[in-house]
Design a protein around this motif. Sequence first.
Motif, mmCIF file in Angstrom:
data_model
loop_
_atom_site.group_PDB
_atom_site.id
_atom_site.type_symbol
_atom_site.label_atom_id
_atom_site.label_comp_id
_atom_site.label_asym_id
_atom_site.label_seq_id
_atom_site.Cartn_x
_atom_site.Cartn_y
_atom_site.Cartn_z
ATOM 1 N N GLU A 44 30.741 -33.411 34.977
ATOM 2 C CA GLU A 44 29.646 -32.975 34.110
ATOM 3 C C GLU A 44 29.595 -31.454 33.988
ATOM 4 O OE1 GLU A 44 25.890 -33.295 31.919
ATOM 5 O OE2 GLU A 44 27.450 -34.744 32.414
ATOM 6 N N LEU A 45 29.993 -30.758 35.059
ATOM 7 C CA LEU A 45 29.977 -29.304 35.023
ATOM 8 C C LEU A 45 31.056 -28.740 34.112
ATOM 9 C CD1 LEU A 45 29.323 -28.501 38.792
ATOM 10 C CD2 LEU A 45 27.675 -28.583 36.916
ATOM 11 N N ASP A 46 32.032 -29.555 33.732
ATOM 12 C CA ASP A 46 33.072 -29.150 32.792
ATOM 13 C C ASP A 46 32.830 -29.742 31.410
ATOM 14 O OD1 ASP A 46 34.883 -27.422 34.231
ATOM 15 O OD2 ASP A 46 35.325 -29.155 35.487
ATOM 16 N N SER A 47 31.557 -29.967 31.095
ATOM 17 C CA SER A 47 31.156 -30.407 29.756
ATOM 18 C C SER A 47 30.280 -29.321 29.146
ATOM 19 C CB SER A 47 30.356 -31.708 29.846
ATOM 20 O OG SER A 47 29.058 -31.458 30.384
ATOM 21 N N PRO A 48 30.096 -29.314 27.837
ATOM 22 C CA PRO A 48 29.211 -28.309 27.228
ATOM 23 C C PRO A 48 27.790 -28.383 27.783
ATOM 24 C CG PRO A 48 30.565 -29.372 25.569
ATOM 25 C CD PRO A 48 30.786 -30.132 26.834
ATOM 26 N N ARG A 49 27.285 -29.603 27.938
ATOM 27 C CA ARG A 49 25.930 -29.754 28.470
ATOM 28 C C ARG A 49 25.817 -29.170 29.881
ATOM 29 N NH1 ARG A 49 23.538 -35.778 28.785
ATOM 30 N NH2 ARG A 49 25.095 -35.963 30.449
ATOM 31 N N GLU A 68 31.767 -20.708 41.679
ATOM 32 C CA GLU A 68 31.774 -22.060 41.132
ATOM 33 C C GLU A 68 31.391 -22.050 39.655
ATOM 34 O OE1 GLU A 68 32.212 -26.313 41.454
ATOM 35 O OE2 GLU A 68 32.882 -24.600 42.645
ATOM 36 N N THR A 69 30.345 -21.308 39.310
ATOM 37 C CA THR A 69 29.929 -21.210 37.910
ATOM 38 C C THR A 69 31.027 -20.568 37.067
ATOM 39 O OG1 THR A 69 27.578 -21.068 38.464
ATOM 40 C CG2 THR A 69 28.247 -20.176 36.331
ATOM 41 N N VAL A 70 31.611 -19.498 37.578
ATOM 42 C CA VAL A 70 32.677 -18.807 36.855
ATOM 43 C C VAL A 70 33.847 -19.751 36.604
ATOM 44 C CG1 VAL A 70 34.379 -16.949 36.990
ATOM 45 C CG2 VAL A 70 32.020 -16.530 37.702
ATOM 46 N N LYS A 71 34.188 -20.570 37.573
ATOM 47 C CA LYS A 71 35.297 -21.513 37.417
ATOM 48 C C LYS A 71 35.075 -22.447 36.235
ATOM 49 C CE LYS A 71 35.506 -25.199 39.986
ATOM 50 N NZ LYS A 71 35.669 -26.119 41.138
ATOM 51 N N HIS A 72 33.865 -22.995 36.134
ATOM 52 C CA HIS A 72 33.595 -23.964 35.065
ATOM 53 C C HIS A 72 33.458 -23.292 33.697
ATOM 54 C CE1 HIS A 72 33.327 -27.309 37.806
ATOM 55 N NE2 HIS A 72 32.450 -26.663 38.556
ATOM 56 N N VAL A 73 32.935 -22.077 33.664
ATOM 57 C CA VAL A 73 32.878 -21.340 32.396
ATOM 58 C C VAL A 73 34.289 -20.976 31.952
ATOM 59 C CG1 VAL A 73 32.125 -19.194 31.285
ATOM 60 C CG2 VAL A 73 30.541 -20.462 32.750
ATOM 61 N N ASP A 74 35.117 -20.546 32.895
ATOM 62 C CA ASP A 74 36.508 -20.192 32.575
ATOM 63 C C ASP A 74 37.285 -21.384 32.026
ATOM 64 O OD1 ASP A 74 36.145 -17.601 33.350
ATOM 65 O OD2 ASP A 74 37.238 -17.765 35.255
ATOM 66 N N ARG A 75 36.943 -22.574 32.448
ATOM 67 C CA ARG A 75 37.677 -23.766 31.999
ATOM 68 C C ARG A 75 37.347 -24.170 30.562
ATOM 69 N NH1 ARG A 75 37.209 -27.924 37.157
ATOM 70 N NH2 ARG A 75 38.863 -27.012 38.452
ATOM 71 N N CYS A 76 36.310 -23.581 29.987
ATOM 72 C CA CYS A 76 35.961 -23.891 28.596
ATOM 73 C C CYS A 76 37.021 -23.329 27.662
ATOM 74 C CB CYS A 76 34.594 -23.314 28.251
ATOM 75 S SG CYS A 76 34.133 -23.564 26.526
ATOM 76 N N LEU A 77 37.504 -24.147 26.729
ATOM 77 C CA LEU A 77 38.531 -23.723 25.774
ATOM 78 C C LEU A 77 37.955 -22.946 24.590
ATOM 79 C CD1 LEU A 77 39.717 -27.188 26.223
ATOM 80 C CD2 LEU A 77 41.595 -25.609 25.845
ATOM 81 N N ILE A 103 29.586 -12.467 32.832
ATOM 82 C CA ILE A 103 30.445 -12.611 34.007
ATOM 83 C C ILE A 103 31.320 -11.378 34.188
ATOM 84 C CG2 ILE A 103 32.453 -13.885 34.886
ATOM 85 C CD1 ILE A 103 31.143 -16.430 33.725
ATOM 86 N N GLU A 104 31.852 -10.871 33.081
ATOM 87 C CA GLU A 104 32.733 -9.707 33.143
ATOM 88 C C GLU A 104 32.017 -8.497 33.746
ATOM 89 O OE1 GLU A 104 36.316 -7.483 32.499
ATOM 90 O OE2 GLU A 104 35.862 -9.634 32.612
ATOM 91 N N SER A 105 30.725 -8.357 33.490
ATOM 92 C CA SER A 105 29.982 -7.185 33.971
ATOM 93 C C SER A 105 29.222 -7.428 35.268
ATOM 94 C CB SER A 105 28.999 -6.714 32.884
ATOM 95 O OG SER A 105 28.068 -7.736 32.576
ATOM 96 N N HIS A 106 29.084 -8.701 35.711
ATOM 97 C CA HIS A 106 28.280 -8.982 36.897
ATOM 98 C C HIS A 106 29.032 -9.703 38.015
ATOM 99 C CE1 HIS A 106 25.127 -8.266 33.880
ATOM 100 N NE2 HIS A 106 24.303 -8.032 34.882
ATOM 101 N N HIS A 107 30.278 -10.075 37.772
ATOM 102 C CA HIS A 107 31.031 -10.833 38.776
ATOM 103 C C HIS A 107 32.323 -10.094 39.108
ATOM 104 C CE1 HIS A 107 32.817 -14.275 40.862
ATOM 105 N NE2 HIS A 107 33.885 -14.140 40.111
ATOM 106 N N VAL A 108 32.663 -10.045 40.383
ATOM 107 C CA VAL A 108 33.901 -9.405 40.816
ATOM 108 C C VAL A 108 34.954 -10.485 41.053
ATOM 109 C CG1 VAL A 108 35.010 -7.934 42.531
ATOM 110 C CG2 VAL A 108 32.627 -7.514 41.892
ATOM 111 N N ARG A 109 35.965 -10.505 40.194
ATOM 112 C CA ARG A 109 37.043 -11.477 40.328
ATOM 113 C C ARG A 109 38.048 -11.016 41.378
ATOM 114 N NH1 ARG A 109 37.375 -15.091 36.030
ATOM 115 N NH2 ARG A 109 36.020 -14.649 34.247
#
Length: 430
Positions: A44-49, A68-77, A103-109
């Motif tokens: 479900e976390l890899d769905s638009p909803r 975890e959030t970044v992972k699922h957002v990154d998986r969006c095509l 994410i780009e401005s608030h998360h350190v990859r």
Amino acid sequence: MQTNFNLAQRAQPEILTSEKVIRTCVHCGFCLATCPTYMLLGDELDSPRGRIYQIKEMLESPDAPSAETVKHVDRCLSCLACMTTCPSGVNYMSLIDQARAYIESHHVRTWHDRWIRSFLAFVLPKRNVFRLLLRFSPLGAPFARFLPSRLKAMVSMAPAQLPKRDASETPQVFEANGERRGRVALLIGCAQPVLAPQINASTIRYFNRIGFDVVVSKGVGCCGALPHHLGKVDQSRAMAKANIQAWLEADAEHALDAIIVAASGCGTTLKDYGDMFANDEEWAERARKIATLAKDVTEVLALYLGEGEFRKSPKDLVVAYQSACSLQHGQKITEEPLRLLQDAGFRVVEPKEKHICCGSAGTYNILQPKIAEQLRDRKVAALEATGADVIATGNLGCMAQVASASSIPVVHTIELLDWAAGGPAPKTLQ
């Protein structure tokens, strides 16, 4: 969906825009049936909803986005199939773009993730840099199997022989053959003229043949899509501003009827310029004007051409039409390419699951190679099941992705139209 942004957050225009999108979602679940990542992963976390809920939590929280959030957002095509099927009209494209910028401005990859994203954002939008890199890529080919999956995907992009630079890259006006019926500007693009210059050459030749001047404007470069979808907002807006200014000057000089685009991913971004600069008083009006002028090549041709008007030499070929996500979902253009190919004398078929992404999605096939390969293989199987002689699509990324696994030649739609009207046969069919 209920939101809980505080007053300080609501003072930010981007948050207000995102909140409006989030509150439009009613959690109906229609998007689950058309989301490629949910179809493959069943999460479900890899769905638009699911992503909308995670983005809401991320934007509301004072903490940095979780891995975890970044992972699922990154998986969006960003295929936008969810927008086609959504009964509530959720502007998911705007929300996912805002999430990536946040994410780009608030998360350190991790350092290697930062490196490859910066590398892609630097190299791909610059034609000369990209071309130079490809000249040396054969040196790395023998070692490709030992490389990490992302680097292996990058090496696989390189053609066996780099095409020669085409005259279409040089700013100039390509004049119409005979009586002029209009004048258009052409987005040359960044990766496309390096990897497949025949697409722009076919576009110019065909539009000249049907009576259009084609203007290649000085100062126009990458549309900004690549850095934009990597969350690099400043870079993408700088590119967009350069294009907007160059095209406004070209319009003042040439009175353009349209800005035509032969790469549907770029076309979707150009049409989004108005929203990209909606909160910028200086650029908003100029951006909206360019967004209004931007058209896919098939969109313009369908408007001006009558049935069979420029069919000179019908080809007895079955063409499987692969509808690029950026065209069918991003721009809502579905029937025009089919009609044009049919009018040109081709027998056109469509694959099953035509709404499902092929896995290219800009730089997705590099950043998420495992998911991209699964989607590619599924798409290729569907296309080959049609028994077609050739596959046609309207986006370079789709062409490269499908061609990497299919035994059927893959060409751009405009190449076939140009060929049928008297132009040269596409190289892959010769």
